[in-house]
Design a protein around this motif. Structure first.
Motif, PDB file in Angstrom:
ATOM      1  N   MET A 199      -0.264  -8.799  -2.953  1.00 34.13           N
ATOM      2  CA  MET A 199      -0.829  -7.635  -3.657  1.00 34.13           C
ATOM      3  C   MET A 199      -0.280  -6.342  -3.063  1.00 34.13           C
ATOM      4  O   MET A 199       0.088  -6.291  -1.887  1.00 34.13           O
ATOM      5  N   GLY A 200      -0.241  -5.310  -3.899  1.00 38.14           N
ATOM      6  CA  GLY A 200       0.378  -4.056  -3.502  1.00 38.14           C
ATOM      7  C   GLY A 200      -0.443  -3.222  -2.546  1.00 38.14           C
ATOM      8  O   GLY A 200       0.096  -2.328  -1.883  1.00 38.14           O
ATOM      9  N   SER A 201      -1.740  -3.503  -2.468  1.00 37.10           N
ATOM     10  CA  SER A 201      -2.619  -2.704  -1.609  1.00 37.10           C
ATOM     11  C   SER A 201      -3.876  -3.509  -1.307  1.00 37.10           C
ATOM     12  O   SER A 201      -4.263  -4.370  -2.116  1.00 37.10           O
ATOM     13  N   VAL A 202      -4.519  -3.203  -0.196  1.00 36.15           N
ATOM     14  CA  VAL A 202      -5.800  -3.871   0.089  1.00 36.15           C
ATOM     15  C   VAL A 202      -6.821  -3.556  -0.999  1.00 36.15           C
ATOM     16  O   VAL A 202      -7.741  -4.343  -1.237  1.00 36.15           O
ATOM     17  N   SER A 203      -6.616  -2.443  -1.698  1.00 37.50           N
ATOM     18  CA  SER A 203      -7.565  -2.093  -2.768  1.00 37.50           C
ATOM     19  C   SER A 203      -7.484  -3.076  -3.947  1.00 37.50           C
ATOM     20  O   SER A 203      -8.377  -3.121  -4.782  1.00 37.50           O
ATOM     21  N   ASP A 204      -6.412  -3.850  -4.018  1.00 34.16           N
ATOM     22  CA  ASP A 204      -6.282  -4.856  -5.092  1.00 34.16           C
ATOM     23  C   ASP A 204      -7.043  -6.137  -4.772  1.00 34.16           C
ATOM     24  O   ASP A 204      -7.194  -7.010  -5.639  1.00 34.16           O
ATOM     25  N   ASP A 205      -7.500  -6.265  -3.539  1.00 34.62           N
ATOM     26  CA  ASP A 205      -8.070  -7.547  -3.097  1.00 34.62           C
ATOM     27  C   ASP A 205      -9.326  -7.942  -3.872  1.00 34.62           C
ATOM     28  O   ASP A 205      -9.586  -9.125  -4.082  1.00 34.62           O
TER      29      ASP A 205
ATOM     30  N   HIS B 152       6.871  -0.167  -2.905  1.00 36.25           N
ATOM     31  CA  HIS B 152       7.219   1.243  -2.656  1.00 36.25           C
ATOM     32  C   HIS B 152       6.989   1.665  -1.210  1.00 36.25           C
ATOM     33  O   HIS B 152       7.780   2.405  -0.637  1.00 36.25           O
ATOM     34  N   ARG B 153       5.879   1.181  -0.642  1.00 34.21           N
ATOM     35  CA  ARG B 153       5.543   1.623   0.709  1.00 34.21           C
ATOM     36  C   ARG B 153       6.157   0.730   1.782  1.00 34.21           C
ATOM     37  O   ARG B 153       6.275   1.143   2.938  1.00 34.21           O
ATOM     38  N   MET B 154       6.475  -0.502   1.417  1.00 36.08           N
ATOM     39  CA  MET B 154       7.037  -1.458   2.391  1.00 36.08           C
ATOM     40  C   MET B 154       8.210  -2.203   1.762  1.00 36.08           C
ATOM     41  O   MET B 154       8.207  -3.438   1.703  1.00 36.08           O
TER      42      MET B 154
ATOM     43  N   GLY C 243       0.020  -9.256  -7.609  1.00 37.13           N
ATOM     44  CA  GLY C 243      -0.814  -8.301  -8.332  1.00 37.13           C
ATOM     45  C   GLY C 243      -0.525  -6.891  -7.859  1.00 37.13           C
ATOM     46  O   GLY C 243      -0.354  -6.652  -6.661  1.00 37.13           O
ATOM     47  N   ALA C 244      -0.461  -5.968  -8.818  1.00 38.35           N
ATOM     48  CA  ALA C 244      -0.234  -4.570  -8.437  1.00 38.35           C
ATOM     49  C   ALA C 244      -0.723  -3.651  -9.543  1.00 38.35           C
ATOM     50  O   ALA C 244      -0.835  -4.057 -10.709  1.00 38.35           O
ATOM     51  N   GLY C 245      -1.009  -2.422  -9.149  1.00 36.60           N
ATOM     52  CA  GLY C 245      -1.479  -1.434 -10.114  1.00 36.60           C
ATOM     53  C   GLY C 245      -0.557  -0.230 -10.170  1.00 36.60           C
ATOM     54  O   GLY C 245       0.361  -0.099  -9.377  1.00 36.60           O
ATOM     55  N   LYS C 246      -0.820   0.628 -11.151  1.00 36.27           N
ATOM     56  CA  LYS C 246      -0.030   1.857 -11.384  1.00 36.27           C
ATOM     57  C   LYS C 246       1.425   1.505 -11.711  1.00 36.27           C
ATOM     58  O   LYS C 246       1.654   0.666 -12.569  1.00 36.27           O
TER      59      LYS C 246
HETATM   60  C1  RP5 Z   1      -0.359   0.004  -6.088  1.00 35.43           C
HETATM   61  O1  RP5 Z   1      -1.040   1.196  -6.131  1.00 35.43           O
HETATM   62  C2  RP5 Z   1      -1.335  -1.010  -5.604  1.00 35.43           C
HETATM   63  O2  RP5 Z   1      -1.034  -2.273  -6.129  1.00 35.43           O
HETATM   64  C3  RP5 Z   1      -2.670  -0.514  -6.076  1.00 35.43           C
HETATM   65  O3  RP5 Z   1      -3.106  -1.162  -7.244  1.00 35.43           O
HETATM   66  C4  RP5 Z   1      -2.404   0.960  -6.367  1.00 35.43           C
HETATM   67  C5  RP5 Z   1      -3.258   1.875  -5.537  1.00 35.43           C
HETATM   68  O4  RP5 Z   1      -3.069   1.599  -4.187  1.00 35.43           O
HETATM   69  P1  RP5 Z   1      -3.936   2.355  -3.069  1.00 35.43           P
HETATM   70  O5  RP5 Z   1      -3.601   3.803  -3.213  1.00 35.43           O
HETATM   71  O6  RP5 Z   1      -5.375   2.034  -3.364  1.00 35.43           O
HETATM   72  O7  RP5 Z   1      -3.485   1.774  -1.753  1.00 35.43           O
HETATM   73  O8  RP5 Z   1       0.724   0.063  -5.227  1.00 35.43           O
END
Ligand code: RP5
Length: 153
Positions: free
Chosen positions: A12-18, A43-45, A67-70
């Motif tokens: 997942m792209g961020s812990v917020s996706d968990d 993008h970040r890693m 899984g990822a958002g945005k």
């Molecule tokens: C994406 O940006 C992630 O997958 C996530 O869904 C979204 C927001 O990330 P955070 O800003 O909450 O870390 O890369």
């Protein structure tokens, strides 16, 4: 044939996706499929993401759920580095309601497929991953048959 070792990577792209992506890992756990979970951002890693994708096959990973958002490039970037099937989960977002994630994942250019699930479709991603594995592991094919019967009931 019983699956041993980690067969699925949930990324997942961020812990917020968990909060969404744990539906995938929970389902895999219920089915007795061994998996690993990684937070990796295209993008970040970018270097770590590339390293993960390049090494996944050698580690025994057979399906990747990402899984990822945005601007959700994670599944596509991973798919660009590996021949392992990649299942993408577009995460719902606040600003654009998840259309941003969906369009980022679904519209892959020819030659680099990603199987795109519905918005927040992490559980279906796990089921599809198991269906792919079930082509090789009979015990999973049997469990899927039982699952189908339960759905009907
Ligand atoms: C994406 O940006 C992630 O997958 C996530 O869904 C979204 C927001 O990330 P955070 O800003 O909450 O870390 O890369």
């Amino acid at each position: 044939m019983v699956s041993e070792g980690k067969k699925v990577a949930v990324v997942m792209g961020s812990v917020s996706d968990d909060v969404i992506m744990k539906k995938a890992s929970n389902f895999l756990k219920e089915f007795g499929v061994d998996y690993e979970v990684n937070v990796l951002s295209a993008h970040r890693m970018p270097e770590k993401t590339r390293e993960f994708a390049r090494n996944a096959k050698d580690k025994g990973i057979e399906v990747i759920i990402a899984g990822a958002g945005k601007a959700a490039h994670l599944p596509g970037v991973i798919a660009s580095y590996t021949t392992i099937p990649v299942i993408g989960v577009p995460i719902k977002t606040q600003d654009l309601g998840g259309l941003d994630s969906l369009f980022s994942i679904v519209q892959m250019p020819s030659g680099v497929p990603v199987a795109c699930m519905s918005l927040n479709g992490a559980e279906n991603a796990a089921i599809l991953a198991i269906q792919i594995l079930a082509l090789k592991y009979d015990y999973l094919a049997e469990k899927l048959e039982e699952y189908k019967v339960k759905l009907t009931e």
